[in-house]
Design a protein around this motif. Structure first.
Motif, PDB file in Angstrom:
ATOM      1  N   GLU A 261      13.506   2.126   1.199  1.00  0.00           N
ATOM      2  CA  GLU A 261      12.444   2.728   2.009  1.00  0.00           C
ATOM      3  C   GLU A 261      11.823   3.928   1.293  1.00  0.00           C
ATOM      4  OE1 GLU A 261      14.041   1.730   6.520  1.00  0.00           O
ATOM      5  OE2 GLU A 261      14.825   3.482   5.467  1.00  0.00           O
ATOM      6  N   MET A 262      12.648   4.716   0.636  1.00  0.00           N
ATOM      7  CA  MET A 262      12.147   5.879  -0.096  1.00  0.00           C
ATOM      8  C   MET A 262      11.251   5.432  -1.248  1.00  0.00           C
ATOM      9  SD  MET A 262      12.068   9.221  -0.405  1.00  0.00           S
ATOM     10  CE  MET A 262      13.436   9.890   0.504  1.00  0.00           C
ATOM     11  N   LYS A 263      11.659   4.400  -1.966  1.00  0.00           N
ATOM     12  CA  LYS A 263      10.842   3.894  -3.065  1.00  0.00           C
ATOM     13  C   LYS A 263       9.505   3.385  -2.545  1.00  0.00           C
ATOM     14  CE  LYS A 263      12.606   1.544  -6.440  1.00  0.00           C
ATOM     15  NZ  LYS A 263      13.324   0.520  -7.207  1.00  0.00           N
ATOM     16  N   GLN A 264       9.518   2.723  -1.390  1.00  0.00           N
ATOM     17  CA  GLN A 264       8.265   2.232  -0.813  1.00  0.00           C
ATOM     18  C   GLN A 264       7.356   3.392  -0.426  1.00  0.00           C
ATOM     19  OE1 GLN A 264       8.825  -0.709   2.281  1.00  0.00           O
ATOM     20  NE2 GLN A 264      10.189  -1.919   1.001  1.00  0.00           N
ATOM     21  N   GLU A 265       7.914   4.433   0.173  1.00  0.00           N
ATOM     22  CA  GLU A 265       7.118   5.599   0.566  1.00  0.00           C
ATOM     23  C   GLU A 265       6.481   6.265  -0.657  1.00  0.00           C
ATOM     24  OE1 GLU A 265       6.289   7.003   3.577  1.00  0.00           O
ATOM     25  OE2 GLU A 265       7.135   5.200   4.471  1.00  0.00           O
ATOM     26  N   ILE A 266       7.261   6.395  -1.720  1.00  0.00           N
ATOM     27  CA  ILE A 266       6.737   7.002  -2.945  1.00  0.00           C
ATOM     28  C   ILE A 266       5.628   6.129  -3.522  1.00  0.00           C
ATOM     29  CG2 ILE A 266       7.310   7.606  -5.335  1.00  0.00           C
ATOM     30  CD1 ILE A 266      10.154   8.352  -4.218  1.00  0.00           C
ATOM     31  N   ALA A 267       5.845   4.815  -3.528  1.00  0.00           N
ATOM     32  CA  ALA A 267       4.845   3.888  -4.063  1.00  0.00           C
ATOM     33  C   ALA A 267       3.549   3.960  -3.261  1.00  0.00           C
ATOM     34  CB  ALA A 267       5.390   2.457  -4.062  1.00  0.00           C
ATOM     35  N   VAL A 268       3.650   4.009  -1.942  1.00  0.00           N
ATOM     36  CA  VAL A 268       2.453   4.099  -1.091  1.00  0.00           C
ATOM     37  C   VAL A 268       1.704   5.394  -1.369  1.00  0.00           C
ATOM     38  CG1 VAL A 268       1.681   4.394   1.301  1.00  0.00           C
ATOM     39  CG2 VAL A 268       3.295   2.576   0.736  1.00  0.00           C
ATOM     40  N   MET A 269       2.428   6.493  -1.456  1.00  0.00           N
ATOM     41  CA  MET A 269       1.792   7.781  -1.707  1.00  0.00           C
ATOM     42  C   MET A 269       1.044   7.773  -3.048  1.00  0.00           C
ATOM     43  SD  MET A 269       3.526  11.500  -2.410  1.00  0.00           S
ATOM     44  CE  MET A 269       4.129  10.880  -3.976  1.00  0.00           C
ATOM     45  N   LEU A 270       1.680   7.261  -4.083  1.00  0.00           N
ATOM     46  CA  LEU A 270       1.042   7.234  -5.399  1.00  0.00           C
ATOM     47  C   LEU A 270      -0.136   6.262  -5.432  1.00  0.00           C
ATOM     48  CD1 LEU A 270       4.222   7.426  -7.652  1.00  0.00           C
ATOM     49  CD2 LEU A 270       2.535   9.226  -7.236  1.00  0.00           C
ATOM     50  N   PHE A 271      -0.041   5.174  -4.688  1.00  0.00           N
ATOM     51  CA  PHE A 271      -1.157   4.229  -4.602  1.00  0.00           C
ATOM     52  C   PHE A 271      -2.335   4.876  -3.869  1.00  0.00           C
ATOM     53  CE2 PHE A 271      -3.307   0.730  -2.258  1.00  0.00           C
ATOM     54  CZ  PHE A 271      -3.844   0.065  -3.355  1.00  0.00           C
ATOM     55  N   GLN A 272      -2.060   5.558  -2.768  1.00  0.00           N
ATOM     56  CA  GLN A 272      -3.117   6.218  -2.001  1.00  0.00           C
ATOM     57  C   GLN A 272      -3.808   7.303  -2.821  1.00  0.00           C
ATOM     58  OE1 GLN A 272      -0.913   7.434   1.496  1.00  0.00           O
ATOM     59  NE2 GLN A 272      -1.636   5.667   2.653  1.00  0.00           N
ATOM     60  N   LYS A 273      -3.058   7.975  -3.680  1.00  0.00           N
ATOM     61  CA  LYS A 273      -3.635   9.024  -4.529  1.00  0.00           C
ATOM     62  C   LYS A 273      -4.263   8.445  -5.792  1.00  0.00           C
ATOM     63  CE  LYS A 273      -0.758  12.787  -2.993  1.00  0.00           C
ATOM     64  NZ  LYS A 273      -0.727  14.190  -3.345  1.00  0.00           N
ATOM     65  N   GLU A 274      -4.283   7.115  -5.863  1.00  0.00           N
ATOM     66  CA  GLU A 274      -4.859   6.389  -7.001  1.00  0.00           C
ATOM     67  C   GLU A 274      -4.184   6.735  -8.325  1.00  0.00           C
ATOM     68  OE1 GLU A 274      -9.107   6.910  -6.787  1.00  0.00           O
ATOM     69  OE2 GLU A 274      -9.234   5.752  -4.940  1.00  0.00           O
ATOM     70  N   LYS A 275      -2.877   7.001  -8.245  1.00  0.00           N
ATOM     71  CA  LYS A 275      -2.087   7.257  -9.444  1.00  0.00           C
ATOM     72  C   LYS A 275      -1.465   5.961  -9.960  1.00  0.00           C
ATOM     73  CE  LYS A 275      -2.612  11.746  -9.351  1.00  0.00           C
ATOM     74  NZ  LYS A 275      -3.320  12.474 -10.387  1.00  0.00           N
ATOM     75  N   LEU A 276      -1.296   4.984  -9.067  1.00  0.00           N
ATOM     76  CA  LEU A 276      -0.779   3.667  -9.427  1.00  0.00           C
ATOM     77  C   LEU A 276      -1.735   2.601  -8.932  1.00  0.00           C
ATOM     78  CD1 LEU A 276       3.029   3.837  -8.482  1.00  0.00           C
ATOM     79  CD2 LEU A 276       2.017   4.061 -10.752  1.00  0.00           C
ATOM     80  N   THR A 277      -1.823   1.507  -9.686  1.00  0.00           N
ATOM     81  CA  THR A 277      -2.592   0.355  -9.217  1.00  0.00           C
ATOM     82  C   THR A 277      -1.767  -0.375  -8.167  1.00  0.00           C
ATOM     83  OG1 THR A 277      -1.645  -1.162 -10.843  1.00  0.00           O
ATOM     84  CG2 THR A 277      -3.628   0.079 -11.519  1.00  0.00           C
ATOM     85  N   LEU A 278      -2.391  -1.327  -7.505  1.00  0.00           N
ATOM     86  CA  LEU A 278      -1.672  -2.140  -6.519  1.00  0.00           C
ATOM     87  C   LEU A 278      -0.490  -2.847  -7.173  1.00  0.00           C
ATOM     88  CD1 LEU A 278      -1.301  -3.470  -3.761  1.00  0.00           C
ATOM     89  CD2 LEU A 278      -3.037  -5.145  -4.434  1.00  0.00           C
ATOM     90  N   ALA A 279      -0.716  -3.425  -8.330  1.00  0.00           N
ATOM     91  CA  ALA A 279       0.354  -4.145  -9.023  1.00  0.00           C
ATOM     92  C   ALA A 279       1.509  -3.208  -9.387  1.00  0.00           C
ATOM     93  CB  ALA A 279      -0.193  -4.822 -10.273  1.00  0.00           C
ATOM     94  N   GLN A 280       1.184  -2.039  -9.907  1.00  0.00           N
ATOM     95  CA  GLN A 280       2.214  -1.076 -10.290  1.00  0.00           C
ATOM     96  C   GLN A 280       2.994  -0.584  -9.074  1.00  0.00           C
ATOM     97  OE1 GLN A 280      -0.531   1.619 -12.177  1.00  0.00           O
ATOM     98  NE2 GLN A 280       0.227   1.112 -14.231  1.00  0.00           N
TER      99      GLN A 280
END
Length: 52
Positions: free
Chosen positions: A19-38
């Motif tokens: 769950e923590m990894k998912q939260e971090i991934a969502v936050m970075l995706f929303q901030k456009e630091k990661l692509t959807l695939a990443q």
């Protein structure tokens, strides 16, 4: 690179490691630091599930 999330943080947030990894991934995706695939790869789930 490995990131270690201390158990005390997981306990305080009442989250599992996944769950923590998912939260971090969502936050970075929303901030456009990661692509959807990443972000979906980081979260360990497929792209469709990540978008949901």
């Amino acid at each position: 690179m490995s990131v270690v999330i201390p158990n005390e943080i997981l306990t305080a947030t009442r989250m599992t490691e996944g769950e923590m990894k998912q939260e971090i991934a969502v936050m970075l995706f929303q901030k456009e630091k990661l692509t959807l695939a990443q972000a979906s790869r980081f979260a360990g789930i497929n792209r469709i599930a990540f978008l949901a």
